[in-house]
Design a protein around this motif. Structure first.
Motif, PDB file in Angstrom:
ATOM      1  N   UNK A   1      -5.995 -26.048  32.209  1.00  0.00           N
ATOM      2  CA  UNK A   1      -7.341 -26.140  32.767  1.00  0.00           C
ATOM      3  C   UNK A   1      -7.806 -27.590  32.829  1.00  0.00           C
ATOM      4  N   UNK A   2      -7.475 -28.373  31.810  1.00  0.00           N
ATOM      5  CA  UNK A   2      -7.932 -29.759  31.732  1.00  0.00           C
ATOM      6  C   UNK A   2      -7.051 -30.724  32.510  1.00  0.00           C
ATOM      7  N   UNK A   3      -5.923 -30.255  33.001  1.00  0.00           N
ATOM      8  CA  UNK A   3      -5.018 -31.151  33.714  1.00  0.00           C
ATOM      9  C   UNK A   3      -5.673 -31.757  34.951  1.00  0.00           C
ATOM     10  N   UNK A   4      -6.640 -31.054  35.540  1.00  0.00           N
ATOM     11  CA  UNK A   4      -7.302 -31.552  36.748  1.00  0.00           C
ATOM     12  C   UNK A   4      -8.645 -32.214  36.468  1.00  0.00           C
ATOM     13  N   UNK A   5      -9.021 -32.322  35.204  1.00  0.00           N
ATOM     14  CA  UNK A   5     -10.309 -32.915  34.852  1.00  0.00           C
ATOM     15  C   UNK A   5     -10.190 -34.439  34.919  1.00  0.00           C
ATOM     16  N   UNK A   6     -11.105 -35.129  35.599  1.00  0.00           N
ATOM     17  CA  UNK A   6     -11.014 -36.586  35.735  1.00  0.00           C
ATOM     18  C   UNK A   6     -10.991 -37.303  34.387  1.00  0.00           C
ATOM     19  N   UNK A   7     -10.306 -38.432  34.347  1.00  0.00           N
ATOM     20  CA  UNK A   7     -10.162 -39.187  33.105  1.00  0.00           C
ATOM     21  C   UNK A   7     -11.500 -39.647  32.563  1.00  0.00           C
ATOM     22  N   UNK A   8     -12.486 -39.853  33.449  1.00  0.00           N
ATOM     23  CA  UNK A   8     -13.783 -40.358  32.984  1.00  0.00           C
ATOM     24  C   UNK A   8     -14.647 -39.272  32.338  1.00  0.00           C
ATOM     25  N   UNK A   9     -14.269 -38.016  32.462  1.00  0.00           N
ATOM     26  CA  UNK A   9     -15.010 -36.952  31.787  1.00  0.00           C
ATOM     27  C   UNK A   9     -14.782 -37.055  30.280  1.00  0.00           C
ATOM     28  N   UNK A  10     -15.862 -37.151  29.526  1.00  0.00           N
ATOM     29  CA  UNK A  10     -15.770 -37.290  28.067  1.00  0.00           C
ATOM     30  C   UNK A  10     -15.546 -35.911  27.457  1.00  0.00           C
ATOM     31  N   UNK A  11     -14.519 -35.803  26.635  1.00  0.00           N
ATOM     32  CA  UNK A  11     -14.216 -34.544  25.954  1.00  0.00           C
ATOM     33  C   UNK A  11     -14.482 -34.727  24.460  1.00  0.00           C
ATOM     34  N   UNK A  12     -15.301 -33.862  23.898  1.00  0.00           N
ATOM     35  CA  UNK A  12     -15.724 -33.976  22.499  1.00  0.00           C
ATOM     36  C   UNK A  12     -15.233 -32.762  21.729  1.00  0.00           C
ATOM     37  N   UNK A  13     -14.536 -33.026  20.629  1.00  0.00           N
ATOM     38  CA  UNK A  13     -13.976 -31.971  19.783  1.00  0.00           C
ATOM     39  C   UNK A  13     -14.854 -31.784  18.551  1.00  0.00           C
ATOM     40  N   UNK A  14     -15.222 -30.537  18.259  1.00  0.00           N
ATOM     41  CA  UNK A  14     -16.079 -30.241  17.101  1.00  0.00           C
ATOM     42  C   UNK A  14     -15.349 -29.453  16.014  1.00  0.00           C
TER      43      UNK A  14
END
Length: 244
Positions: A76-89
């Motif tokens: 799912x995340x393979x197509x998400x742009x690099x500039x999208x910030x991903x935060x792990x909780x």
């Protein structure tokens, strides 16, 4: 900002309510589909969406999912742009997540999550209890405001995460690189002990991986000793007492 929260449980629900209440455009996706997102999660304006829609056109995506399952989202995340910030909780507890050998052998939790997901992440909101997040957020500048550590490798991504922590009612603290985020993992001195911005740096510095792991693994016994209906204050004091 356009923000998605993946996971609509206690932590995800808290963040969806807080961030939409702060004026962000928030979407929430759960594993059981948008119809399963509880109405109270949406009460401040967040919108329930399908999982595949939650990663499209977003400035930030917050993962409020069980530790160890991020690999299920890699495609799912393979197509998400690099500039999208991903935060792990997420946090690793063997009795909840099952024993994960890579972590047992020393992998830092969110570094492991980043590898499963196939992209960089920032670690935030993991070191505060769900009830702390729900009830103790206060405006910027309030005396005694609780601080939350934020760790990551990209400065801009970390700045975004820190701004969002502030918007949820807590003082963000730059806790360094993602490889250093073991200092905010269970059950170190900085983990779920409701410290202020002045107190948090020393607690992070005092983290000791073997000791903190032993404290984590004794949590069930210590929690049982609190009795049938422990309060939030009881749990926070238990966590603090483990490091005195």
């Amino acid at each position: 900002m356009k923000i998605s929260v993946i996971g609509a449980g206690a932590i995800g629900g808290n963040l969806a309510r807080k961030l939409s209440g702060a004026g962000h455009e928030v979407e929430v996706a759960g594993a059981r589909g948008p119809e399963a997102v509880a109405p109270d999660v949406l009460e401040t304006g967040a919108r329930a969406v399908a999982l595949e829609d939650a990663v499209r056109g977003r400035d930030a995506v917050i993962l409020a999912i069980p530790f160890g399952v991020a690999g299920q989202l890699a495609d799912l995340f393979a197509s998400v742009p690099a500039e999208t910030v991903v935060i792990d909780t997420s946090n690793y507890y063997p009795h909840l997540n099952g024993r994960i050998e890579a972590v047992e052998d020393g992998a830092v939790e969110s570094v492991y999550t980043s590898e499963l997901l196939g992209r960089p992440v920032v670690k935030a909101w993991n070191a505060a209890l769900a009830e702390t997040q729900r009830t103790k957020g206060v405006p910027t500048g309030t005396p005694g405001r609780i601080a939350i550590p934020v760790a990551g490798d990209a400065d801009e991504a970390k700045r975004v995460a820190m701004r969002l922590v502030d918007d949820t009612g807590f003082d963000p603290y730059d806790a360094g690189a993602l490889a250093d985020s073991w200092r905010q993992q269970p059950m170190g001195p900085a983990y779920c002990t409701e410290l202020t911005l002045d107190e948090l740096p020393a607690a992070l510095a005092a983290a000791d991986r073997p000791k903190d792991t032993a404290v984590r693994d004794s949590m069930s016994e210590r929690f049982a000793a609190l009795g049938a209906n422990p309060t939030l204050e009881d749990v926070v004091e238990m966590n603090r007492a483990a490091h005195r």
